[in-house]
Enzyme design. Structure first.
Site, PDB file in Angstrom:
ATOM      1  N   GLU A   8     -86.090  47.051 -34.061  1.00 25.67           N
ATOM      2  CA  GLU A   8     -86.499  46.528 -35.377  1.00 25.67           C
ATOM      3  C   GLU A   8     -85.280  46.022 -36.146  1.00 25.67           C
ATOM      4  O   GLU A   8     -85.284  44.916 -36.706  1.00 25.67           O
ATOM      5  CB  GLU A   8     -87.214  47.617 -36.165  1.00 25.67           C
ATOM      6  CG  GLU A   8     -87.435  47.289 -37.642  1.00 25.67           C
ATOM      7  CD  GLU A   8     -87.085  48.447 -38.562  1.00 25.67           C
ATOM      8  OE1 GLU A   8     -86.311  48.225 -39.526  1.00 25.67           O
ATOM      9  OE2 GLU A   8     -87.562  49.575 -38.310  1.00 25.67           O
ATOM     10  N   GLU A  36     -76.070  47.291 -35.659  1.00 23.48           N
ATOM     11  CA  GLU A  36     -77.287  48.013 -36.035  1.00 23.48           C
ATOM     12  C   GLU A  36     -77.317  49.411 -35.439  1.00 23.48           C
ATOM     13  O   GLU A  36     -77.953  50.302 -35.996  1.00 23.48           O
ATOM     14  CB  GLU A  36     -78.516  47.216 -35.599  1.00 23.48           C
ATOM     15  CG  GLU A  36     -78.624  45.843 -36.240  1.00 23.48           C
ATOM     16  CD  GLU A  36     -78.518  45.876 -37.754  1.00 23.48           C
ATOM     17  OE1 GLU A  36     -78.975  46.875 -38.362  1.00 23.48           O
ATOM     18  OE2 GLU A  36     -77.977  44.916 -38.336  1.00 23.48           O
TER      19      GLU A  36
END
Length: 401
Positions: free
Chosen positions: A182, A253
């Site tokens: 995501e 991330e």
């Protein structure tokens, strides 16, 4: 607040259960729509998931024949996914794509037509009434969408892209990868950055049963150009389905996810995890908290993230919601222009990890063999509850693979 209520009404229309009864609706049609269709449809309440949670790392081992029990057990978490990296292969059809209930449920055009031809009997609980304005359709590639015109507030709209895969879909070496993907898919999108400075709000979140990306925007960009914002918002959401999964973005991330793991690791959080683990001890929600496991998160490389993305981010496994002050015909045309080129086969051809491709295929077979996700609504997590599985179905699930 009014706008949020309108968006909630659209979300509530898609669970496929009768009002106050929680009896499965009659919608067994498969994803076999050859052309784009649009219609006014019916509402049903939706079952919502719970918030994202984490579990501590556990050590262990084991490996046996595929079943939902051993595939999603909490053992073997320390076996990093590096050992599963294989060569690239093209596979058609997509290894995880199966015929399944359309996520529109009662809003799926053939289901609505059937309901009109064969209304429920007098003994059945009454369904919720039709909304006169809601429209829905399915593109030829299986991409589903629903639109509700809403002029409050004026000059605004929201677009939410729901991917029907979350932490409960993760394989043993993938715990936490839905959340990381995501981050990589949306935070690394250049098209998302184009929404900055336009008065838009955009974000994403991962849960047990789904991953959702959304953008709340003005209908026209501010300034002299005053260009329409819907194409820009849908470009950003489409970019999610075509994420490049660059190594630099994955590394960035990864650190963000590990930081989130540290922030939520409180005593209250741990107690909540233990409570939910007890409540869901008969299914794998107890073992698949969305934040994942640190040892695995630290080990993943580009092929790992890309394999998860290309397995689950495919046209038949998503649903686009649009609510706002927009013309329905314009919305339908823009959706076709932005998402019509996507194919599950193209996604499947880019799955790198051959071993995980096979396990994901086995899981797909088990899911459509008799879980609530297949039997009642694609909005449910892909779990088998011991107390509600019919005779024979349990054997199919346990022996799958």
């Amino acid at each position: 607040m009014r706008f949020q209520v309108a968006a909630s009404v659209v979300l509530a229309s898609l669970a496929g259960v009768h009002a106050f009864s929680f009896v499965p609706a009659r919608h067994n049609s498969l994803l076999s729509v050859p052309t784009t269709t649009t219609t006014t449809q019916q509402y049903y309440p939706q079952q919502h998931g719970v918030s994202s949670l984490v579990m501590k790392d556990e050590n262990g081992g084991g490996g046996s024949k595929f079943s939902l029990t051993n595939l999603f057990s909490s053992d073997g978490a320390s076996s990093a996914s590096a050992s599963l990296r294989g060569s690239s292969a093209t596979l058609e059809p997509h290894p995880s794509k199966r015929d399944h209930i359309n996520p529109l449920n009662a809003l799926y055009p053939p289901n609505r037509d059937a309901a009109i031809r064969e209304p429920d009997s007098e003994s059945s609980p009454p369904p919720l009434p039709f909304h006169p304005s809601v429209q829905s359709g399915v593109l030829s590639n299986g991409f589903s969408y629903v639109f509700l015109p809403n002029r409050s507030p004026p000059g605004r709209f929201e677009a939410h892209l729901q991917v029907f895969s979350g932490s409960s879909d993760e394989l043993e070496p993938q715990q936490g990868i839905a959340h990381l993907t995501e981050h990589v898919a949306y935070m690394g999108s250049r098209k998302r950055e184009r929404l900055f400075g336009t008065g838009s709000q955009t974000n994403a979140y991962t849960d047990f049963h789904h991953t959702v990306f959304y953008a709340a925007c003005p209908t026209q960009a501010p300034g002299r150009s005053s260009s329409p914002m819907l194409p820009m918002a849908l470009d950003a959401l489409c970019d999610v389905l075509e994420a490049r999964c660059d190594p630099a973005r994955i590394e960035k991330e990864r650190q963000a996810v590990l930081s989130e793991m540290t922030m939520v690791n409180t005593i209250e959080y741990r107690v909540e995890c233990q409570i939910l683990s007890t409540l869901h001890r008969e299914n794998r929600l107890a073992k698949r908290f969305p934040i994942g496991k640190e040892v695995l998160i630290q080990s993943w490389m580009q092929d790992d993230v890309k394999t998860w993305h290309r397995t689950h981010y495919r046209p038949d496994n998503v649903l686009l919601y649009v609510v706002g002050d927009l013309d329905p015909r314009y919305v339908e045309k823009t959706i076709e222009d932005k998402f019509g080129h996507l194919t599950a086969e193209r996604q499947g051809s880019q799955i790198k990890l051959v071993e995980l491709k096979k396990d994901a295929s086995d899981l797909a077979d088990a899911v459509v063999a008799g879980t609530m996700k297949q039997a009642q609504s694609w909005h449910y997590p892909p779990v088998r509850h011991d107390f509600c599985v019919g005779e024979g179905v349990k054997d199919v699930l346990d022996a799958a693979g």
